[in-house]
Design a protein around this motif. Structure first.
Motif, PDB file in Angstrom:
ATOM      1  N   GLU A  36       0.669  -3.223  -2.857  1.00  8.30           N
ATOM      2  CA  GLU A  36       1.480  -3.270  -1.642  1.00  8.30           C
ATOM      3  C   GLU A  36       2.110  -1.916  -1.347  1.00  8.30           C
ATOM      4  O   GLU A  36       2.243  -1.519  -0.183  1.00  8.30           O
ATOM      5  CB  GLU A  36       2.565  -4.349  -1.788  1.00  8.30           C
ATOM      6  N   VAL A  37       2.481  -1.199  -2.400  1.00  8.96           N
ATOM      7  CA  VAL A  37       3.038   0.145  -2.205  1.00  8.96           C
ATOM      8  C   VAL A  37       2.007   1.049  -1.546  1.00  8.96           C
ATOM      9  O   VAL A  37       2.305   1.776  -0.585  1.00  8.96           O
ATOM     10  CB  VAL A  37       3.488   0.743  -3.560  1.00  8.96           C
ATOM     11  N   GLY A  38       0.772   1.026  -2.068  1.00 10.44           N
ATOM     12  CA  GLY A  38      -0.285   1.856  -1.489  1.00 10.44           C
ATOM     13  C   GLY A  38      -0.521   1.511  -0.034  1.00 10.44           C
ATOM     14  O   GLY A  38      -0.695   2.405   0.814  1.00 10.44           O
ATOM     15  N   ARG A  39      -0.526   0.220   0.270  1.00 16.27           N
ATOM     16  CA  ARG A  39      -0.743  -0.187   1.662  1.00 16.27           C
ATOM     17  C   ARG A  39       0.397   0.292   2.545  1.00 16.27           C
ATOM     18  O   ARG A  39       0.177   0.770   3.665  1.00 16.27           O
ATOM     19  CB  ARG A  39      -0.851  -1.714   1.728  1.00 16.27           C
ATOM     20  N   ALA A  40       1.610   0.175   2.054  1.00 17.27           N
ATOM     21  CA  ALA A  40       2.773   0.577   2.852  1.00 17.27           C
ATOM     22  C   ALA A  40       2.751   2.068   3.161  1.00 17.27           C
ATOM     23  O   ALA A  40       3.124   2.496   4.260  1.00 17.27           O
ATOM     24  CB  ALA A  40       4.057   0.210   2.115  1.00 17.27           C
TER      25      ALA A  40
END
Length: 334
Positions: free
Chosen positions: A62-66
């Motif tokens: 989710e961090v990478g996507r954000a």
């Protein structure tokens, strides 16, 4: 800046930095002449961004996507994180409650702990039969924490299970009365009803006091249950509510029986007869209510009731007159 320096300044271990690189989260933009990783100021800023988002509970994916998705909408993710956090807190609170209840049971060994856990699980089972068995098995040798019993009593919808739970709660003593008193103030009508029903089955002075207070409860159902129980306990404070029940045709037979029991005290008998006669004389009372009031005089001893029945035997309402005449004959034959 080399990876060791970045690790010291950022607080992120070199091993984790390599993991971030393998996931494509933070790739060092440069290399030294010797081939070592070299992090730029932008790389270090991204590391802090990763750590900040992780602190909110985001997974590394989710961090990478954000960080990398231009169309990413943080509001949706934050809303989802709020939901997940609430669910986690609820789960932790449920666990805390269970642990506190096990502690309250005073287990002496692991066998006691397991037995209490089994009973608590039984009380919360989907099967009504299993809940009932758990309630009936509660006793001195396998006690259920009173807090758990009260919660089960206030939430139980099956009448058979509810009866078993009230029985178990009555056996547990007065420990649950404070919690039941809180139930009388619940915003949910069914919970208030279950609370007063449970209190009526606890034969103690404290329970009687709660029932006296319940006579002024805003909930009519609570007042009626309290009045019936108080009548059986010989508490004359219940008389006005019991007479109201007869007028309104709400459990009027039970209310009349309670008045009859109270009338065993001569002082209460006159008060009851006066109250019944007063309602009979009220011009707005319907004919059916007048007949019920007349019938209620049957088991009230004393001259006040006798005089009232004599007068009622000549009442304009033929049904009332016949009822009064019949009751007088029965009283004379005694």
């Amino acid at each position: 800046m080399l990876i060791g320096d970045v690790a010291r300044r950022s607080g992120v271990s070199a091993r984790m930095l390599r993991h971030y690189e393998s996931l494509g989260l933070v790739r060092p933009t440069g290399r030294t002449e010797a081939g070592y990783r070299a992090y730029s100021s932008e790389d270090i800023r991204r590391i802090f961004h990763v750590e900040s988002l992780r602190s909110l509970g985001l997974s590394l994916r989710e961090v990478g996507r954000a960080l990398d998705d231009p169309g990413f909408r943080p509001s949706e993710l934050v809303a989802d994180l709020i939901r997940q956090t609430r669910e986690r807190i609820a789960g932790e609170m449920e666990l805390l409650t269970r642990l506190r209840r096990i502690g309250a049971a005073g287990p002496a060994d692991w066998e006691d702990v397991l037995q209490t856990v089994a009973l608590l699980q039984g009380l919360g089972a989907e099967s009504a039969g299993r809940r009932q068995r758990a309630a009936l098995s509660s006793g001195e040798e396998s006690p259920v924490p009173v807090e758990a019993l009260v919660e089960a009593v206030l939430n139980e919808t099956d009448p058979n299970v509810a009866g078993a739970l009230r029985w178990a709660l009555e056996r547990s003593g007065e420990g649950g009365l404070t919690l039941l008193a809180e139930g009388l103030g619940s915003p949910t009508a069914e919970v208030r009803k279950r609370a007063v029903q449970a209190i009526t089955e606890i034969p103690s002075g404290e329970a009687t006091t709660l029932l006296r207070n319940a006579l002024t409860n805003p909930d009519l159902v609570v007042r009626r249950y309290a009045a019936l129980a108080l009548g059986a306990r010989g508490v004359a404070d219940a008389v006005p509510t019991l007479i109201d029940m007869i007028v309104e045709g709400a459990n009027d037979v039970d209310a009349a029986d309670a008045l009859s029991a109270l009338a065993a005290d001569p002082a209460s008998a006159d008060e009851i007869a006066t109250g019944l006669v007063g309602r009979l004389a009220h011009g707005t009372v319907e004919p059916s209510a007048r007949r019920r009031l007349t019938q209620a005089l049957a088991d009230i001893p004393g001259t006040t009731a006798s005089r009232a029945l004599a007068d009622l035997s000549h009442d304009e309402d033929r049904a009332v007159a016949l009822t009064a005449t019949y009751i007088r004959k029965l009283r004379d034959a005694r």
